[in-house]
Design an enzyme around this catalytic site. Structure first.
Site, PDB file in Angstrom:
ATOM      1  N   GLU A 136       0.822  -1.210   0.000  1.00 23.33           N
ATOM      2  CA  GLU A 136       0.000   0.000   0.000  1.00 23.33           C
ATOM      3  C   GLU A 136       0.856   1.260   0.000  1.00 23.33           C
ATOM      4  O   GLU A 136       0.504   2.252  -0.638  1.00 23.33           O
ATOM      5  CB  GLU A 136      -0.945  -0.009   1.207  1.00 23.33           C
ATOM      6  CG  GLU A 136      -2.043  -1.059   1.119  1.00 23.33           C
ATOM      7  CD  GLU A 136      -2.965  -0.857  -0.076  1.00 23.33           C
ATOM      8  OE1 GLU A 136      -3.089   0.289  -0.552  1.00 23.33           O
ATOM      9  OE2 GLU A 136      -3.553  -1.849  -0.534  1.00 23.33           O
ATOM     10  N   TYR A 190      -6.405   6.539   4.107  1.00 23.33           N
ATOM     11  CA  TYR A 190      -6.576   5.425   3.166  1.00 23.33           C
ATOM     12  C   TYR A 190      -5.673   4.243   3.524  1.00 23.33           C
ATOM     13  O   TYR A 190      -6.132   3.094   3.621  1.00 23.33           O
ATOM     14  CB  TYR A 190      -6.295   5.853   1.722  1.00 23.33           C
ATOM     15  CG  TYR A 190      -6.085   4.633   0.866  1.00 23.33           C
ATOM     16  CD1 TYR A 190      -7.162   3.818   0.518  1.00 23.33           C
ATOM     17  CD2 TYR A 190      -4.803   4.224   0.501  1.00 23.33           C
ATOM     18  CE1 TYR A 190      -6.973   2.645  -0.183  1.00 23.33           C
ATOM     19  CE2 TYR A 190      -4.606   3.053  -0.198  1.00 23.33           C
ATOM     20  CZ  TYR A 190      -5.695   2.273  -0.540  1.00 23.33           C
ATOM     21  OH  TYR A 190      -5.507   1.096  -1.213  1.00 23.33           O
ATOM     22  N   ASP A 232      -9.531   5.366  -1.887  1.00 23.85           N
ATOM     23  CA  ASP A 232      -8.419   5.929  -2.651  1.00 23.85           C
ATOM     24  C   ASP A 232      -8.989   6.651  -3.865  1.00 23.85           C
ATOM     25  O   ASP A 232     -10.205   6.840  -3.978  1.00 23.85           O
ATOM     26  CB  ASP A 232      -7.422   4.843  -3.049  1.00 23.85           C
ATOM     27  CG  ASP A 232      -7.979   3.875  -4.087  1.00 23.85           C
ATOM     28  OD1 ASP A 232      -9.216   3.890  -4.337  1.00 23.85           O
ATOM     29  OD2 ASP A 232      -7.193   3.101  -4.660  1.00 23.85           O
ATOM     30  N   CYS A 253     -13.630   1.473 -14.468  1.00 30.13           N
ATOM     31  CA  CYS A 253     -14.115   2.854 -14.305  1.00 30.13           C
ATOM     32  C   CYS A 253     -12.934   3.807 -14.414  1.00 30.13           C
ATOM     33  O   CYS A 253     -12.552   4.482 -13.458  1.00 30.13           O
ATOM     34  CB  CYS A 253     -14.836   2.998 -12.966  1.00 30.13           C
ATOM     35  SG  CYS A 253     -15.820   4.498 -12.811  1.00 30.13           S
ATOM     36  N   CYS A 306     -17.685   1.293 -19.708  1.00 28.67           N
ATOM     37  CA  CYS A 306     -19.015   1.102 -19.117  1.00 28.67           C
ATOM     38  C   CYS A 306     -19.664  -0.204 -19.574  1.00 28.67           C
ATOM     39  O   CYS A 306     -20.438  -0.808 -18.822  1.00 28.67           O
ATOM     40  CB  CYS A 306     -19.915   2.289 -19.445  1.00 28.67           C
ATOM     41  SG  CYS A 306     -19.317   3.852 -18.747  1.00 28.67           S
ATOM     42  N   CYS A 331     -18.840  -2.941 -17.148  1.00 27.02           N
ATOM     43  CA  CYS A 331     -19.028  -2.640 -15.726  1.00 27.02           C
ATOM     44  C   CYS A 331     -20.232  -3.389 -15.153  1.00 27.02           C
ATOM     45  O   CYS A 331     -21.337  -3.302 -15.699  1.00 27.02           O
ATOM     46  CB  CYS A 331     -19.233  -1.142 -15.524  1.00 27.02           C
ATOM     47  SG  CYS A 331     -19.474  -0.683 -13.795  1.00 27.02           S
TER      48      CYS A 331
END
Length: 333
Positions: free
Chosen positions: A34, A112, A130, A180, A187, A190
């Site tokens: 991370e 985060y 995030d 995204c 799309c 998605c």
């Protein structure tokens, strides 16, 4: 669980990229991944993640290593303050605390990163928001300028009861990272397209955040001595790393006089930081001191670019190309 939540999880379990930290339960390894991903794209982060853990497989190994070695292993990943914070964190705790609030108190861990570690490693029900999650939620609910607090509250309210929070957080992040997308969202692929309120105006949700980027003009002085290049420990934005003298361009005459040299102009390099662009004039000269091999020190990418620009001066001493810098550092001006 709502139908759309089930659809997202099913999509994630089918399409999640096989990343080396995916499914990891060791909180230290999750933390390293991370922290790397704070400023580095996934594809670029993978080799640094493996290299860092090969040398520092545990928090104890990191704690016992000198900072200079940590920075050398981190070299090339950029944004070295992340490595400094990791090393400082290792000095403060023998094991990572298991709660979000406690993690948030550690060096270099913002909301985060603390939420990501708490949810993935310890199963705490805290949403990790995030940039990818921000984009997904802003489009899904047609939010133009959502505040960080509002998004955190929204994300927290969406955590399904029946699912491990770490998996849910990763599902939202994966959707933002692979479908995204910022400019041209996919799309048609998605799983939430039928529910998305912002898909017809994807560039509106969220509205782009305008950042003021300042340009700073500096000079770098490359001094070639009998055994190599003169290096000094850097301060400020490159604290803990090494490099050639770097200073405001107007100070060049005084700096050259202090070293007793008459440098010649070798070119310019550009270097982008988060909120600043650096334009660095590279000057070089032969020097009566000793110097050293720059490859033996942890250098920021900017210094690798500077030394590449100085290769005509350095070539006869056998200084070779640096692996992480592009040729000549930048495109011609």
């Amino acid at each position: 669980m709502e139908a759309w939540q089930a659809a997202l999880l099913a999509w994630y379990r089918e399409n999640a990229r096989p990343l080396p930290w995916r499914g990891e339960k060791d909180p230290y390894r999750i933390l390293v991944s991370e922290v790397l991903l704070q400023q580095t794209q996934v594809r670029q982060a993978i080799p640094y993640y493996r290299r860092f853990l090969e040398r520092f497989p545990t928090l104890k190994a990191l704690r016992e290593a000198p900072l200079e070695e940590v920075l050398r292993v981190w070299q090339g990943a950029g944004y070295y303050r992340r490595a400094v914070h990791l090393h400082r964190l290792a000095q403060q705790v023998e094991a990572l605390p298991q709660g979000f609030a406690e993690l948030l108190r550690l060096p270099g861990l913002g909301p985060y990163t603390a939420a990501a570690v708490a949810s993935m490693a310890f199963g705490e029900r805290v949403a990790a928001v995030d940039g990818n999650v921000r984009r997904v939620l802003a489009r899904l609910f047609a939010l133009e300028t959502p505040s960080a607090k509002a998004l955190q509250r929204l994300a927290q309210s969406l955590l399904p009861e029946e699912v491990h929070p770490g998996e849910w957080n990763q599902a939202l992040m994966e959707l933002g990272a692979t479908v995204c997308l910022p400019r041209e969202p996919l799309c048609g692929a998605c799983p939430l397209a039928s529910l998305c309120l912002g898909k017809e105006s994807s560039q509106r949700y969220p509205l782009p955040q305008r950042r003021k980027v300042r340009e700073e003009r500096l000079a770098a002085l490359v001094l070639l001595g009998r055994r190599g290049v003169y290096l000094e420990r850097l301060e400020g934005r490159f604290q803990g790393l090494y490099g050639v003298p770097l200073f405001p361009a107007q100070e060049l005459p005084a700096r050259a006089e202090a070293f007793g040299v008459a440098p010649r102009f070798l070119g310019e390099v550009r270097h982008a930081l988060t909120h600043r662009r650096l334009l660095v004039e590279v000057h070089g000269a032969l020097w009566e001191g000793e110097g050293e091999d720059p490859k033996a020190r942890p250098l920021p990418k900017l210094m690798e670019k500077v030394l590449r620009q100085a290769l005509p001066l350095l070539a006869h001493e056998g200084v070779v190309s640096f692996p992480h810098a592009k040729p000549h550092g930048v495109e011609p001006l």
